[in-house]
Write a protein that holds these residues in place. Structure first.
Motif, PDB file in Angstrom:
ATOM      1  N   SER A 292     -26.650  39.359  51.238  1.00 13.35           N
ATOM      2  CA  SER A 292     -25.487  39.524  52.125  1.00 13.35           C
ATOM      3  C   SER A 292     -24.187  39.299  51.361  1.00 13.35           C
ATOM      4  CB  SER A 292     -25.579  38.572  53.323  1.00 13.35           C
ATOM      5  OG  SER A 292     -25.335  37.229  52.948  1.00 13.35           O
TER       6      SER A 292
ATOM      7  N   ILE B 178     -21.826  35.881  56.449  1.00 12.60           N
ATOM      8  CA  ILE B 178     -21.959  37.060  57.300  1.00 12.60           C
ATOM      9  C   ILE B 178     -20.601  37.382  57.915  1.00 12.60           C
ATOM     10  CG2 ILE B 178     -24.391  36.660  57.821  1.00 12.60           C
ATOM     11  CD1 ILE B 178     -23.558  35.453  60.478  1.00 12.60           C
TER      12      ILE B 178
ATOM     13  N   PHE C  84     -21.283  43.025  57.359  1.00  9.38           N
ATOM     14  CA  PHE C  84     -22.648  42.510  57.432  1.00  9.38           C
ATOM     15  C   PHE C  84     -22.837  41.681  58.703  1.00  9.38           C
ATOM     16  CE2 PHE C  84     -26.415  40.124  56.490  1.00  9.38           C
ATOM     17  CZ  PHE C  84     -27.159  40.930  55.649  1.00  9.38           C
TER      18      PHE C  84
END
Length: 226
Positions: free
Chosen positions: A183, A210, A193
């Protein structure tokens, strides 16, 4: 915005069974496909929403084992290839493979060391003498088989999608932190993401890696206490 949706199959199937109950292979495949497509609609507010373009749904899992495993309680050999789970999983994969823009990424099961283990709760009961050995039932055991290659395939696909600029957004349906290095790479490459843990709690520091957290069905969310 082009969106790729990556699904950790083992995690999804456990969460879906817990939240939505037991379904036929076709019903489960239809449910997963419909659920994934919910991620393509993004609401900014009550009156404004955006429709994303689906690049592909990647489903990661392992084919079921057909190995014969000795059960210590029943003292019999269990033929996994003749089990209901084996038949269900094969049919489920077949139904998924028929869906448009769905790609199956299958790892392998390390079933050479497959064996039955006592569940942790049952071990505690034995130690606390809540139950005796003679009280053990088949439900106190679980089959232990390790997966190989699934996490690696997820990481490689995230890297490939990011480096080749094939998508603008990646949605990962998973529940652990093994994806963090991938990620980070995706975000450095400018990819949006999103993590979908299907309503499960995640570690607090994961929010650093994220761009968003989203579960698209109330059935997966914890019931709020009144």
């Amino acid at each position: 915005m082009r969106t790729a949706i990556l699904v950790d199959g083992g995690y999804y199937r456990k969460r879906a069974f817990s939240a939505l109950g037991d379904l036929s292979p076709k019903e489960r495949a239809d449910e997963l496909y419909s659920y994934c497509k919910r991620h393509l609609t993004e609401k900014k507010n009550a009156s404004v929403k955006f429709e994303h373009e689906l690049y592909r749904i990647f489903y990661y899992d392992c084919p079921p084992s057909a190995k014969k495993v000795y059960h210590p309680l029943t003292k019999r050999t269990v033929d996994l290839g003749k089990s209901d789970l084996y038949t269900w999983t094969k049919e489920f994969f077949e139904e998924l493979s028929k869906k448009r823009k769905v790609a199956l990424r299958l790892g392998i099961l390390s079933d050479a060391l497959a064996h039955y283990n006592l569940k942790p709760d049952s071990v505690k009961k034995l130690i606390n003498k809540t139950i005796a050995v003679d009280d053990l039932k088949d439900s106190d055991f679980f089959l232990s088989i390790d997966q190989k290659g699934v996490d690696m395939k997820i990481g490689l696909d995230i890297a490939s999608l990011s480096y080749k600029k094939q998508v603008d957004q990646i949605v990962l349906i998973a529940g652990d932190s093994d994806f963090v290095p991938a990620s980070k790479l995706a975000r450095r490459e400018g990819i949006d993401f999103i993590l979908d843990p299907l309503g499960a709690n995640i570690k607090g520091d994961l929010s650093l890696h994220i761009d968003g957290l989203r579960t698209c069905a109330k059935a997966y969310l914890p019931v709020e206490k009144s």
